[in-house]
Design a protein around this motif. Sequence first.
Motif, PDB file in Angstrom:
ATOM      1  N   ALA A  80       6.603  22.495   6.103  1.00  0.00           N
ATOM      2  CA  ALA A  80       5.795  23.237   5.133  1.00  0.00           C
ATOM      3  C   ALA A  80       4.872  24.170   5.917  1.00  0.00           C
ATOM      4  CB  ALA A  80       4.989  22.274   4.279  1.00  0.00           C
ATOM      5  N   VAL A  81       5.223  25.444   5.961  1.00  0.00           N
ATOM      6  CA  VAL A  81       4.507  26.385   6.829  1.00  0.00           C
ATOM      7  C   VAL A  81       3.094  26.621   6.330  1.00  0.00           C
ATOM      8  CG1 VAL A  81       4.554  28.677   7.865  1.00  0.00           C
ATOM      9  CG2 VAL A  81       6.704  27.450   7.438  1.00  0.00           C
ATOM     10  N   THR A  82       2.929  26.888   5.034  1.00  0.00           N
ATOM     11  CA  THR A  82       1.606  27.077   4.428  1.00  0.00           C
ATOM     12  C   THR A  82       1.485  26.142   3.232  1.00  0.00           C
ATOM     13  OG1 THR A  82       2.017  28.715   2.673  1.00  0.00           O
ATOM     14  CG2 THR A  82       1.919  29.549   4.942  1.00  0.00           C
ATOM     15  N   ASP A  83       0.297  26.072   2.670  1.00  0.00           N
ATOM     16  CA  ASP A  83       0.073  25.274   1.464  1.00  0.00           C
ATOM     17  C   ASP A  83       0.073  26.131   0.204  1.00  0.00           C
ATOM     18  OD1 ASP A  83      -0.092  22.843   2.800  1.00  0.00           O
ATOM     19  OD2 ASP A  83      -2.243  23.048   3.155  1.00  0.00           O
ATOM     20  N   GLY A  84       0.411  27.426   0.335  1.00  0.00           N
ATOM     21  CA  GLY A  84       0.527  28.275  -0.843  1.00  0.00           C
ATOM     22  C   GLY A  84      -0.771  28.577  -1.558  1.00  0.00           C
ATOM     23  N   GLU A  85      -1.861  28.569  -0.803  1.00  0.00           N
ATOM     24  CA  GLU A  85      -3.186  28.721  -1.418  1.00  0.00           C
ATOM     25  C   GLU A  85      -3.462  30.114  -1.953  1.00  0.00           C
ATOM     26  OE1 GLU A  85      -3.631  29.534   3.020  1.00  0.00           O
ATOM     27  OE2 GLU A  85      -2.569  28.071   1.771  1.00  0.00           O
ATOM     28  N   ALA A  86      -2.616  31.095  -1.586  1.00  0.00           N
ATOM     29  CA  ALA A  86      -2.856  32.478  -2.021  1.00  0.00           C
ATOM     30  C   ALA A  86      -1.959  32.884  -3.188  1.00  0.00           C
ATOM     31  CB  ALA A  86      -2.654  33.436  -0.846  1.00  0.00           C
ATOM     32  N   SER A  87      -1.382  31.915  -3.893  1.00  0.00           N
ATOM     33  CA  SER A  87      -0.462  32.284  -4.974  1.00  0.00           C
ATOM     34  C   SER A  87      -1.168  33.023  -6.111  1.00  0.00           C
ATOM     35  CB  SER A  87       0.233  31.031  -5.531  1.00  0.00           C
ATOM     36  OG  SER A  87      -0.680  30.178  -6.190  1.00  0.00           O
ATOM     37  N   HIS A  88      -2.442  32.695  -6.345  1.00  0.00           N
ATOM     38  CA  HIS A  88      -3.226  33.342  -7.401  1.00  0.00           C
ATOM     39  C   HIS A  88      -4.556  33.796  -6.782  1.00  0.00           C
ATOM     40  CE1 HIS A  88      -0.422  30.835  -9.715  1.00  0.00           C
ATOM     41  NE2 HIS A  88      -0.637  31.629 -10.747  1.00  0.00           N
ATOM     42  N   PRO A  89      -4.548  34.882  -6.010  1.00  0.00           N
ATOM     43  CA  PRO A  89      -5.744  35.244  -5.241  1.00  0.00           C
ATOM     44  C   PRO A  89      -6.970  35.572  -6.075  1.00  0.00           C
ATOM     45  CG  PRO A  89      -4.101  36.996  -5.183  1.00  0.00           C
ATOM     46  CD  PRO A  89      -3.430  35.804  -5.779  1.00  0.00           C
ATOM     47  N   GLY A  90      -6.785  35.990  -7.313  1.00  0.00           N
ATOM     48  CA  GLY A  90      -7.927  36.313  -8.151  1.00  0.00           C
ATOM     49  C   GLY A  90      -8.183  35.298  -9.241  1.00  0.00           C
ATOM     50  N   SER A  91      -7.700  34.070  -9.047  1.00  0.00           N
ATOM     51  CA  SER A  91      -7.764  33.067 -10.107  1.00  0.00           C
ATOM     52  C   SER A  91      -9.188  32.808 -10.586  1.00  0.00           C
ATOM     53  CB  SER A  91      -7.159  31.748  -9.614  1.00  0.00           C
ATOM     54  OG  SER A  91      -7.293  30.743 -10.604  1.00  0.00           O
ATOM     55  N   PHE A  92      -9.304  32.698 -11.895  1.00  0.00           N
ATOM     56  CA  PHE A  92     -10.575  32.308 -12.505  1.00  0.00           C
ATOM     57  C   PHE A  92     -10.645  30.792 -12.723  1.00  0.00           C
ATOM     58  CE2 PHE A  92     -10.084  36.735 -13.628  1.00  0.00           C
ATOM     59  CZ  PHE A  92     -11.363  37.246 -13.512  1.00  0.00           C
ATOM     60  N   VAL A  93      -9.574  30.088 -12.359  1.00  0.00           N
ATOM     61  CA  VAL A  93      -9.469  28.667 -12.663  1.00  0.00           C
ATOM     62  C   VAL A  93      -9.614  27.800 -11.418  1.00  0.00           C
ATOM     63  CG1 VAL A  93      -7.977  26.866 -13.640  1.00  0.00           C
ATOM     64  CG2 VAL A  93      -8.007  29.155 -14.662  1.00  0.00           C
ATOM     65  N   HIS A  94      -8.926  28.199 -10.325  1.00  0.00           N
ATOM     66  CA  HIS A  94      -8.909  27.371  -9.123  1.00  0.00           C
ATOM     67  C   HIS A  94      -9.318  28.162  -7.898  1.00  0.00           C
ATOM     68  CE1 HIS A  94      -7.090  23.944 -11.071  1.00  0.00           C
ATOM     69  NE2 HIS A  94      -6.050  24.659 -11.478  1.00  0.00           N
ATOM     70  N   THR A  95     -10.002  27.499  -6.976  1.00  0.00           N
ATOM     71  CA  THR A  95     -10.274  28.078  -5.660  1.00  0.00           C
ATOM     72  C   THR A  95      -9.019  27.966  -4.805  1.00  0.00           C
ATOM     73  OG1 THR A  95     -10.973  25.983  -4.675  1.00  0.00           O
ATOM     74  CG2 THR A  95     -12.665  27.285  -5.834  1.00  0.00           C
ATOM     75  N   ARG A  96      -9.026  28.651  -3.670  1.00  0.00           N
ATOM     76  CA  ARG A  96      -7.887  28.562  -2.750  1.00  0.00           C
ATOM     77  C   ARG A  96      -7.682  27.120  -2.285  1.00  0.00           C
ATOM     78  NH1 ARG A  96      -6.328  33.628  -0.196  1.00  0.00           N
ATOM     79  NH2 ARG A  96      -5.845  32.508   1.728  1.00  0.00           N
ATOM     80  N   GLY A  97      -8.774  26.435  -2.006  1.00  0.00           N
ATOM     81  CA  GLY A  97      -8.670  25.051  -1.569  1.00  0.00           C
ATOM     82  C   GLY A  97      -8.076  24.154  -2.639  1.00  0.00           C
ATOM     83  N   GLU A 114       3.858  27.808 -15.027  1.00  0.00           N
ATOM     84  CA  GLU A 114       3.028  27.942 -16.218  1.00  0.00           C
ATOM     85  C   GLU A 114       1.759  28.713 -15.863  1.00  0.00           C
ATOM     86  OE1 GLU A 114       2.213  23.990 -17.477  1.00  0.00           O
ATOM     87  OE2 GLU A 114       4.340  23.446 -17.700  1.00  0.00           O
ATOM     88  N   PRO A 115       1.159  29.436 -16.804  1.00  0.00           N
ATOM     89  CA  PRO A 115      -0.118  30.119 -16.515  1.00  0.00           C
ATOM     90  C   PRO A 115      -1.213  29.099 -16.206  1.00  0.00           C
ATOM     91  CG  PRO A 115       0.875  30.942 -18.548  1.00  0.00           C
ATOM     92  CD  PRO A 115       1.634  29.706 -18.170  1.00  0.00           C
ATOM     93  N   LEU A 116      -2.057  29.449 -15.262  1.00  0.00           N
ATOM     94  CA  LEU A 116      -3.219  28.602 -14.973  1.00  0.00           C
ATOM     95  C   LEU A 116      -4.308  28.795 -16.028  1.00  0.00           C
ATOM     96  CD1 LEU A 116      -3.595  29.135 -11.103  1.00  0.00           C
ATOM     97  CD2 LEU A 116      -2.394  27.290 -12.301  1.00  0.00           C
ATOM     98  N   GLY A 117      -4.304  29.971 -16.651  1.00  0.00           N
ATOM     99  CA  GLY A 117      -5.304  30.300 -17.653  1.00  0.00           C
ATOM    100  C   GLY A 117      -4.923  31.595 -18.338  1.00  0.00           C
ATOM    101  N   GLU A 140      -4.918  37.633 -16.539  1.00  0.00           N
ATOM    102  CA  GLU A 140      -3.738  38.139 -15.840  1.00  0.00           C
ATOM    103  C   GLU A 140      -3.632  37.558 -14.438  1.00  0.00           C
ATOM    104  OE1 GLU A 140      -0.241  40.078 -15.130  1.00  0.00           O
ATOM    105  OE2 GLU A 140      -1.301  39.867 -17.031  1.00  0.00           O
ATOM    106  N   ALA A 141      -4.788  37.341 -13.792  1.00  0.00           N
ATOM    107  CA  ALA A 141      -4.789  36.789 -12.442  1.00  0.00           C
ATOM    108  C   ALA A 141      -4.270  35.360 -12.396  1.00  0.00           C
ATOM    109  CB  ALA A 141      -6.203  36.828 -11.856  1.00  0.00           C
ATOM    110  N   ASP A 142      -4.200  34.708 -13.533  1.00  0.00           N
ATOM    111  CA  ASP A 142      -3.729  33.326 -13.602  1.00  0.00           C
ATOM    112  C   ASP A 142      -2.357  33.213 -14.261  1.00  0.00           C
ATOM    113  OD1 ASP A 142      -5.883  31.769 -12.413  1.00  0.00           O
ATOM    114  OD2 ASP A 142      -7.106  32.506 -14.066  1.00  0.00           O
TER     115      ASP A 142
END
Length: 239
Positions: free
Chosen positions: A63-80, A210-213, A216-218
């Motif tokens: 697993a090269v990365t943890d995919g934390e940048a999939s939703h860079p502008g998310s209003f729901v989740h932080t990168r962590g 599924e949408p996180l929220g 559009e960023a989610d």
Amino acid sequence: MVRPIAGEGTTEATWRAWSAPDQWPALELDPPGPPLVVAPHPDDEILGVAGLMSVLGAADLAAVTDGEASHPGSFVHTRGELAAIRRAETAEALRRLRIDGTVFRLGQADGGIDEDRLAADLAKLLTPGRWCLVTWRGDGHPDHEAAGRAAARACAETGARLLEYPVWTWHWAYPDDPDVPWSRARRIDLPPAAQAAKAAAIAAFPSQIEPLGPAEADAAILPPHVLARFARPYEVIFE
């Protein structure tokens, strides 16, 4: 080469109407042991080769990365938070596939893969003849291509066997596209049990399908028209 991953892309109906895949030779399923499957982001390995993993019954995952940048502008989740969610989704997907193997978390930055470091890390996990399945070097996504190049270097150094799987190629390419190495395509026909296992594993990634929220960023990264490309009764690798 970075490709625009936008809009509907080439429809699955267009791909299914193409006759060429019927002529591609089958990949001989004779690995000397569990393959090493390299995933730039959580779910790449599932979209690309979960059916093959299910058929083989064993695989190790890099697993090269943890995919934390999939939703860079998310209003729901932080990168962590996204990283933790996607690690858990990978674990659940592998559980649904009933895969025996080890997950090696390489801790690289989503969107900033260090190819030299990755090639060195992969070389430590490879041996002569071992299968190394990785995203195709021409797949159009920068992380997918970086992982493919790094794996190619590691295979050349160790004598491992490089097998590349397309993911986003099915979006931007089209039948007979001259930029795709169709002459190197090998087909893996999936029995019904493997198809069902792959579908279940894909469903283990709600953060992507599924949408996180409502913003559009989610929005979902893998909406139905994308997922349709990975519900085929076969998978493809470039050898």
